[in-house]
Design a protein around this motif. Structure first.
Motif, short mmCIF file in Angstrom:
data_model
loop_
_atom_site.label_atom_id
_atom_site.label_comp_id
_atom_site.label_asym_id
_atom_site.label_seq_id
_atom_site.Cartn_x
_atom_site.Cartn_y
_atom_site.Cartn_z
N ILE A 149 -10.10 -3.19 -1.04
CA ILE A 149 -8.71 -3.55 -0.76
C ILE A 149 -8.07 -2.46 0.11
CG2 ILE A 149 -6.43 -3.92 -1.82
CD1 ILE A 149 -7.92 -5.16 -4.22
N PRO A 150 -7.59 -2.82 1.31
CA PRO A 150 -6.98 -1.81 2.17
C PRO A 150 -5.61 -1.40 1.62
CG PRO A 150 -7.16 -3.94 3.31
CD PRO A 150 -7.59 -4.16 1.91
N LEU A 151 -5.40 -0.11 1.47
CA LEU A 151 -4.18 0.39 0.81
C LEU A 151 -3.31 1.14 1.81
CD1 LEU A 151 -6.04 1.77 -2.31
CD2 LEU A 151 -4.50 -0.20 -2.31
N ARG A 157 3.24 1.55 -2.94
CA ARG A 157 4.58 1.56 -3.55
C ARG A 157 4.73 0.40 -4.54
NH1 ARG A 157 7.67 0.91 0.91
NH2 ARG A 157 8.10 -1.29 0.66
N VAL A 158 4.40 -0.80 -4.09
CA VAL A 158 4.60 -1.98 -4.95
C VAL A 158 3.66 -1.93 -6.15
CG1 VAL A 158 4.62 -4.50 -5.02
CG2 VAL A 158 5.32 -3.32 -2.93
N LEU A 159 2.42 -1.56 -5.92
CA LEU A 159 1.44 -1.52 -7.02
C LEU A 159 1.85 -0.49 -8.08
CD1 LEU A 159 -1.84 -1.81 -4.92
CD2 LEU A 159 -0.89 -3.53 -6.46
N ARG A 160 2.44 0.62 -7.65
CA ARG A 160 2.91 1.63 -8.63
C ARG A 160 4.07 1.07 -9.43
NH1 ARG A 160 1.17 5.98 -5.16
NH2 ARG A 160 -0.63 6.81 -6.27
N SER A 178 -10.32 0.88 -9.26
CA SER A 178 -9.58 0.29 -10.39
C SER A 178 -9.07 -1.11 -10.03
CB SER A 178 -8.43 1.24 -10.76
OG SER A 178 -7.41 0.54 -11.39
N LEU A 179 -8.53 -1.25 -8.83
CA LEU A 179 -8.00 -2.57 -8.40
C LEU A 179 -9.13 -3.59 -8.29
CD1 LEU A 179 -5.46 -1.58 -5.62
CD2 LEU A 179 -4.94 -2.62 -7.83
N GLU A 180 -10.28 -3.13 -7.84
CA GLU A 180 -11.38 -4.05 -7.65
C GLU A 180 -11.89 -4.63 -8.98
OE1 GLU A 180 -12.44 -1.82 -3.53
OE2 GLU A 180 -13.89 -1.67 -5.15
N LYS A 187 -10.44 -13.22 -4.19
CA LYS A 187 -8.97 -13.30 -4.05
C LYS A 187 -8.38 -11.99 -3.54
CE LYS A 187 -7.54 -16.82 -7.26
NZ LYS A 187 -6.60 -17.11 -8.32
N ALA A 188 -9.23 -11.02 -3.21
CA ALA A 188 -8.72 -9.69 -2.91
C ALA A 188 -7.88 -9.65 -1.62
CB ALA A 188 -9.88 -8.70 -2.82
N ALA A 189 -8.32 -10.39 -0.59
CA ALA A 189 -7.57 -10.37 0.67
C ALA A 189 -6.20 -11.01 0.47
CB ALA A 189 -8.36 -11.09 1.76
N LEU A 190 -6.18 -12.11 -0.27
CA LEU A 190 -4.93 -12.79 -0.55
C LEU A 190 -4.01 -11.90 -1.40
CD1 LEU A 190 -3.19 -15.33 -0.49
CD2 LEU A 190 -4.48 -16.18 -2.45
N PHE A 191 -4.60 -11.24 -2.38
CA PHE A 191 -3.85 -10.31 -3.23
C PHE A 191 -3.14 -9.25 -2.37
CE2 PHE A 191 -3.91 -6.18 -5.41
CZ PHE A 191 -3.15 -6.45 -6.54
N ALA A 192 -3.90 -8.65 -1.45
CA ALA A 192 -3.33 -7.60 -0.60
C ALA A 192 -2.21 -8.16 0.27
CB ALA A 192 -4.42 -6.97 0.26
N ASP A 193 -2.41 -9.37 0.80
CA ASP A 193 -1.38 -9.99 1.63
C ASP A 193 -0.11 -10.28 0.82
OD1 ASP A 193 -2.20 -10.05 4.26
OD2 ASP A 193 -3.26 -11.95 4.08
#
Ligand code: SF4
Length: 235
Positions: A149-151, A157-160, A178-180, A187-193
Motif C-alpha cells: 500500500i503506497p503511503l 494522517r487519516v489512518l492515524r 500491519s495494513l497488509e 482490495k488494497a488499491a481501492l482501500f488506498a484510493d
C-alpha cells in the motif's frame, strides 16, 4: 490503541460507508511499469482526479517520453500546475527518472522488471534517484502484482486518526506490513484510493469535517472531537 478486531471493523465500515465512491474508483487503468512510476510521482499527496488530469496533460502536451526528458523542469511544471504541493519538484523527479532510465537502457521501457521477483524488482526501482517509498510501493501494487500500500502524508494522517495505524509507529515498512494484514490484497488499491479521497475531501490536516464524515461513528478521533470539541483537536 485499537485492537486488531476494532481495526478490522473500521476497515469493513470504510468499504460499506464509502461504497458509492468505491464503484467509481474500481476501474483504475493498467499502465506499464515506467508509466506507473511517473503516475505515482503525480499521485503522491494529491487527489486521484488531479493526478489523472496532470498525467493526461503530460501525455497531451509532449510528443513522447524523450521530449519530456529533454524539456526544462519549469515547462513541465507548468503542465503539472494543478498538482499541489510543488509541481516543480515533481517535474524535476520525472525528468531525472526518464534521464536515468534512458542512460541505463537507451529506451523508455522497464517491463523486464515484470520477469524478476517482487523483491528484486522493488530493489531495482528503489535505486533510481527519483524513487521514494511511495513510488516503489505504487508500482509494486499497480504493475508488479504485489501487496504494497503506497503511503503518503494524506494516508498516514487519516489512518492515524482512524487508529488503523499506531500513533507511535513511524517506520513505513512496519506500517505497511500491519495494513497488509488488515486489508486483503484484492482490495488494497481501492482501500488506498478511498482513504486518500477521505483525506482530501473531509479529513483535512487542520479542521477535519468530522460532522460530515460517514466514518465518524467508527472513528476514535471523530468521536473524541464530539466529546471534547474545545479541548481536544483531532491530530
Ligand atoms: S471522523 Fe473526522 S477524524 Fe475521523 S476520518 Fe472522518 S474526518 Fe477524519
Amino acid at each position: 490503541m485499537a485492537t486488531t478486531m476494532n481495526k478490522q471493523k473500521v476497515v469493513s465500515q470504510l468499504f460499506a460507508a464509502l461504497g458509492k465512491q468505491a464503484k467509481e474508483l474500481e476501474d483504475a487503468p493498467a499502465r506499464p511499469v515506467l508509466e506507473q512510476f511517473i503516475y505515482a510521482v503525480c499521485r503522491e499527496g494529491s487527489t486521484r482526479a488531479h493526478a489523472d488530469q496532470a498525467y493526461q496533460a503530460l501525455q497531451a502536451h509532449f510528443f513522447d517520453w524523450n521530449e519530456i526528458r529533454v524539456s526544462a523542469p519549469e515547462e513541465l511544471a507548468e503542465v503539472l500546475e494543478g498538482l499541489a504541493p510543488d509541481p516543480l519538484t515533481r517535474a524535476q523527479r520525472i525528468i531525472g527518472f526518464l534521464q536515468e532510465v534512458f542512460e541505463t537502457t537507451f529506451a523508455f521501457d522497464l517491463e523486464s522488471l515484470q520477469q524478476k521477483g517482487l523483491k528484486q524488482a522493488a530493489k531495482q526501482l528503489a535505486r533510481y534517484q527519483s524513487a521514494n517509498d511511495y513510488a516503489v510501493a505504487w508500482v509494486t501494487q499497480h504493475s508488479l502484482g504485489g501487496h504494497a500500500i503506497p503511503l503518503d502524508n494524506v494516508l498516514l494522517r487519516v489512518l492515524r486518526r482512524l487508529q488503523l495505524i499506531d500513533e507511535d509507529v513511524h517506520d513505513l515498512e512496519t506500517i505497511r506490513t500491519s495494513l497488509e494484514h488488515q486489508v486483503p490484497k484484492a482490495k488494497a488499491a481501492l482501500f488506498a484510493d478511498l482513504i486518500s479521497g477521505l483525506g482530501q475531501d473531509l479529513c483535512h490536516e487542520t479542521r477535519p469535517l468530522c460532522q460530515n464524515c460517514p466514518l465518524k461513528p467508527h472513528c476514535p478521533t471523530g468521536q473524541l472531537a464530539k466529546s471534547h470539541p474545545a479541548s481536544k483537536k483531532p491530530r
